[in-house]
Write a protein that holds these residues in place. Structure first.
Motif, PDB file in Angstrom:
ATOM      1  N   PRO A 168      48.332  -6.550 -43.983  1.00 41.41           N
ATOM      2  CA  PRO A 168      48.659  -6.844 -45.458  1.00 41.41           C
ATOM      3  C   PRO A 168      47.758  -8.020 -45.932  1.00 41.41           C
ATOM      4  CG  PRO A 168      50.421  -8.151 -44.180  1.00 41.41           C
ATOM      5  CD  PRO A 168      49.485  -7.237 -43.138  1.00 41.41           C
ATOM      6  N   PHE A 169      47.502  -7.924 -47.221  1.00 43.30           N
ATOM      7  CA  PHE A 169      46.659  -9.044 -47.876  1.00 43.30           C
ATOM      8  C   PHE A 169      47.230  -9.466 -49.027  1.00 43.30           C
ATOM      9  CE2 PHE A 169      44.977  -4.540 -49.053  1.00 43.30           C
ATOM     10  CZ  PHE A 169      45.268  -4.650 -50.271  1.00 43.30           C
ATOM     11  N   GLN A 170      46.945 -10.403 -49.705  1.00 43.09           N
ATOM     12  CA  GLN A 170      47.479 -11.171 -50.668  1.00 43.09           C
ATOM     13  C   GLN A 170      46.774 -10.464 -52.140  1.00 43.09           C
ATOM     14  OE1 GLN A 170      50.047 -13.573 -51.314  1.00 43.09           O
ATOM     15  NE2 GLN A 170      50.195 -13.319 -49.138  1.00 43.09           N
ATOM     16  N   PRO A 171      47.400 -10.135 -52.930  1.00 48.05           N
ATOM     17  CA  PRO A 171      46.861  -9.843 -54.408  1.00 48.05           C
ATOM     18  C   PRO A 171      45.457 -10.501 -54.936  1.00 48.05           C
ATOM     19  CG  PRO A 171      49.090  -9.920 -54.585  1.00 48.05           C
ATOM     20  CD  PRO A 171      48.875 -10.743 -53.384  1.00 48.05           C
ATOM     21  N   THR A 172      45.610 -12.000 -54.755  1.00 51.60           N
ATOM     22  CA  THR A 172      44.350 -12.755 -54.920  1.00 51.60           C
ATOM     23  C   THR A 172      43.228 -12.360 -54.190  1.00 51.60           C
ATOM     24  OG1 THR A 172      45.351 -14.213 -53.524  1.00 51.60           O
ATOM     25  CG2 THR A 172      45.762 -14.553 -55.932  1.00 51.60           C
ATOM     26  N   ALA A 173      43.537 -12.052 -52.951  1.00 48.21           N
ATOM     27  CA  ALA A 173      42.537 -11.629 -51.948  1.00 48.21           C
ATOM     28  C   ALA A 173      41.612 -10.472 -52.191  1.00 48.21           C
ATOM     29  CB  ALA A 173      42.980 -11.485 -50.302  1.00 48.21           C
ATOM     30  N   LEU A 174      42.441  -9.389 -52.967  1.00 49.39           N
ATOM     31  CA  LEU A 174      41.900  -7.963 -53.318  1.00 49.39           C
ATOM     32  C   LEU A 174      41.322  -8.446 -54.727  1.00 49.39           C
ATOM     33  CD1 LEU A 174      41.664  -5.168 -53.169  1.00 49.39           C
ATOM     34  CD2 LEU A 174      43.776  -4.946 -54.386  1.00 49.39           C
ATOM     35  N   LEU A 175      41.533  -9.074 -55.605  1.00 52.83           N
ATOM     36  CA  LEU A 175      40.805  -9.500 -56.725  1.00 52.83           C
ATOM     37  C   LEU A 175      39.661 -10.108 -56.622  1.00 52.83           C
ATOM     38  CD1 LEU A 175      43.953 -10.263 -58.898  1.00 52.83           C
ATOM     39  CD2 LEU A 175      42.783  -8.323 -59.141  1.00 52.83           C
ATOM     40  N   LYS A 176      39.821 -11.253 -55.573  1.00 53.72           N
ATOM     41  CA  LYS A 176      38.609 -11.910 -55.286  1.00 53.72           C
ATOM     42  C   LYS A 176      37.431 -11.024 -54.748  1.00 53.72           C
ATOM     43  CE  LYS A 176      36.136 -15.883 -54.424  1.00 53.72           C
ATOM     44  NZ  LYS A 176      34.731 -15.560 -55.167  1.00 53.72           N
ATOM     45  N   THR A 177      37.927 -10.245 -53.648  1.00 53.56           N
ATOM     46  CA  THR A 177      36.901  -9.547 -53.225  1.00 53.56           C
ATOM     47  C   THR A 177      36.399  -8.453 -53.969  1.00 53.56           C
ATOM     48  OG1 THR A 177      38.194  -9.646 -51.041  1.00 53.56           O
ATOM     49  CG2 THR A 177      36.692  -7.678 -51.415  1.00 53.56           C
ATOM     50  N   ILE A 178      37.285  -7.846 -54.890  1.00 51.72           N
ATOM     51  CA  ILE A 178      36.586  -6.761 -55.975  1.00 51.72           C
ATOM     52  C   ILE A 178      35.696  -7.603 -56.872  1.00 51.72           C
ATOM     53  CG2 ILE A 178      37.253  -5.900 -58.080  1.00 51.72           C
ATOM     54  CD1 ILE A 178      39.860  -5.202 -56.892  1.00 51.72           C
ATOM     55  N   GLU A 179      35.812  -8.728 -57.119  1.00 50.37           N
ATOM     56  CA  GLU A 179      35.128  -9.789 -58.166  1.00 50.37           C
ATOM     57  C   GLU A 179      33.575 -10.143 -57.501  1.00 50.37           C
ATOM     58  OE1 GLU A 179      34.778 -14.094 -60.046  1.00 50.37           O
ATOM     59  OE2 GLU A 179      36.578 -13.474 -59.747  1.00 50.37           O
ATOM     60  N   ASP A 180      33.782 -10.322 -56.118  1.00 46.19           N
ATOM     61  CA  ASP A 180      32.672 -10.789 -55.314  1.00 46.19           C
ATOM     62  C   ASP A 180      31.695  -9.451 -55.339  1.00 46.19           C
ATOM     63  OD1 ASP A 180      33.590 -13.272 -55.163  1.00 46.19           O
ATOM     64  OD2 ASP A 180      33.998 -12.917 -53.005  1.00 46.19           O
ATOM     65  N   ILE A 181      32.393  -8.258 -54.883  1.00 52.62           N
ATOM     66  CA  ILE A 181      31.600  -6.875 -54.645  1.00 52.62           C
ATOM     67  C   ILE A 181      30.968  -6.646 -56.251  1.00 52.62           C
ATOM     68  CG2 ILE A 181      31.974  -4.453 -54.215  1.00 52.62           C
ATOM     69  CD1 ILE A 181      31.998  -6.263 -51.754  1.00 52.62           C
ATOM     70  N   LEU A 182      31.705  -6.737 -57.235  1.00 48.75           N
ATOM     71  CA  LEU A 182      31.056  -6.121 -58.318  1.00 48.75           C
ATOM     72  C   LEU A 182      30.098  -7.256 -58.913  1.00 48.75           C
ATOM     73  CD1 LEU A 182      34.379  -4.810 -60.087  1.00 48.75           C
ATOM     74  CD2 LEU A 182      32.487  -3.483 -59.024  1.00 48.75           C
ATOM     75  N   ASP A 183      29.958  -8.349 -58.603  1.00 49.21           N
ATOM     76  CA  ASP A 183      29.264  -9.409 -58.912  1.00 49.21           C
ATOM     77  C   ASP A 183      27.864  -9.407 -58.089  1.00 49.21           C
ATOM     78  OD1 ASP A 183      30.565 -10.123 -61.033  1.00 49.21           O
ATOM     79  OD2 ASP A 183      31.484 -11.955 -60.143  1.00 49.21           O
ATOM     80  N   GLY A 184      27.918  -8.325 -57.113  1.00 45.96           N
ATOM     81  CA  GLY A 184      26.565  -8.290 -56.067  1.00 45.96           C
ATOM     82  C   GLY A 184      26.894  -9.186 -54.839  1.00 45.96           C
ATOM     83  N   GLN A 185      27.931  -9.868 -54.555  1.00 43.87           N
ATOM     84  CA  GLN A 185      27.996 -10.517 -53.445  1.00 43.87           C
ATOM     85  C   GLN A 185      28.662  -9.600 -52.113  1.00 43.87           C
ATOM     86  OE1 GLN A 185      29.909 -13.913 -53.985  1.00 43.87           O
ATOM     87  NE2 GLN A 185      29.195 -14.310 -56.014  1.00 43.87           N
ATOM     88  N   ARG A 186      28.370  -9.800 -50.977  1.00 44.05           N
ATOM     89  CA  ARG A 186      28.801  -8.910 -49.879  1.00 44.05           C
ATOM     90  C   ARG A 186      29.934  -9.911 -49.438  1.00 44.05           C
ATOM     91  NH1 ARG A 186      26.975  -4.663 -46.787  1.00 44.05           N
ATOM     92  NH2 ARG A 186      27.942  -4.533 -44.729  1.00 44.05           N
ATOM     93  N   ALA A 187      31.277  -9.418 -49.859  1.00 44.66           N
ATOM     94  CA  ALA A 187      32.487 -10.320 -49.612  1.00 44.66           C
ATOM     95  C   ALA A 187      32.749 -10.607 -47.996  1.00 44.66           C
ATOM     96  CB  ALA A 187      33.710  -9.605 -50.146  1.00 44.66           C
ATOM     97  N   THR A 188      32.796  -9.297 -47.169  1.00 45.05           N
ATOM     98  CA  THR A 188      33.001  -9.539 -45.865  1.00 45.05           C
ATOM     99  C   THR A 188      31.962  -8.880 -45.094  1.00 45.05           C
ATOM    100  OG1 THR A 188      35.373  -9.877 -46.254  1.00 45.05           O
ATOM    101  CG2 THR A 188      34.732  -9.306 -43.957  1.00 45.05           C
ATOM    102  N   PRO A 189      30.973  -9.325 -44.497  1.00 46.32           N
ATOM    103  CA  PRO A 189      29.875  -8.523 -43.756  1.00 46.32           C
ATOM    104  C   PRO A 189      30.632  -7.607 -42.437  1.00 46.32           C
ATOM    105  CG  PRO A 189      29.485 -10.868 -43.462  1.00 46.32           C
ATOM    106  CD  PRO A 189      30.697 -10.747 -44.168  1.00 46.32           C
ATOM    107  N   ILE A 190      30.285  -6.234 -42.797  1.00 49.50           N
ATOM    108  CA  ILE A 190      30.598  -5.214 -41.978  1.00 49.50           C
ATOM    109  C   ILE A 190      29.373  -4.850 -41.069  1.00 49.50           C
ATOM    110  CG2 ILE A 190      31.781  -3.058 -41.851  1.00 49.50           C
ATOM    111  CD1 ILE A 190      33.325  -3.610 -44.258  1.00 49.50           C
TER     112      ILE A 190
END
Length: 170
Positions: A148-170
């Motif tokens: 499970p993840f916190q809503p803030t973690a999802l929102l932050k990840t979305i923001e990072d991805i849409l702003d062109g950052q790679r949130a969590t390297p895979i």
């Protein structure tokens, strides 16, 4: 520096409440999490279309409600097959795919490959309750969220991805 008027504005923006411990207090106590401040300063989601793919109805409904509440347009599907149908029917750009990994009919990793085949520029967040990194080998996702993840973690990840950052390297 964040002053008390900034905090009051953040509380009002997030529909929180502001309390002073006693008259003349110089420190404001806010009945809200840091999420309120985050929400106040987050990027503008208007016009952003997200395809949410989750087989658990409760999780899908909660995430969809949270995302639409933050101004995102959300298309949703219960599995990969349904998500591909949405991709084919929806002619406008889809900015972000958020998908669970383990789902019936078509899993999330196969979905990522198929969606990227028809929408090459789509950003992808993969989420799973499994901790096995092997499930992500060869995955071309932009980020991974462990459930499970916190809503803030999802929102932050979305923001990072849409702003062109790679949130969590895979």
């Amino acid at each position: 520096d964040v002053c008390s008027s900034d905090l009051v504005a953040a509380a009002r923006y997030a529909r929180g409440s502001v309390h002073a411990p006693h008259a003349g207090a110089s420190v404001w106590l806010l009945a809200l999490t840091w999420y309120a401040l985050y929400a106040m300063f987050a990027h503008d989601p208007s016009g952003t279309v997200i395809l949410l793919v989750e087989d658990e109805v409760t999780i899908r409904n909660l995430v969809r409600t949270m995302l639409t509440g933050h101004g995102y347009a959300v298309l949703d599907a219960a599995d990969g097959v349904e998500a591909m149908e949405v991709c084919q029917r929806f002619s406008d750009p889809i900015d972000l795919l958020i998908t669970n990994v383990n789902m019936p009919r078509m899993d999330g990793l196969t979905l990522v490959q198929k969606v990227r085949g028809v929408r090459a520029n789509i950003k992808v967040i993969v989420m799973s309750g499994l901790t096995d990194d092997a499930i992500l080998e060869g995955n071309r996702a932009d980020a991974f969220l462990q459930k499970p993840f916190q809503p803030t973690a999802l929102l932050k990840t979305i923001e990072d991805i849409l702003d062109g950052q790679r949130a969590t390297p895979i």
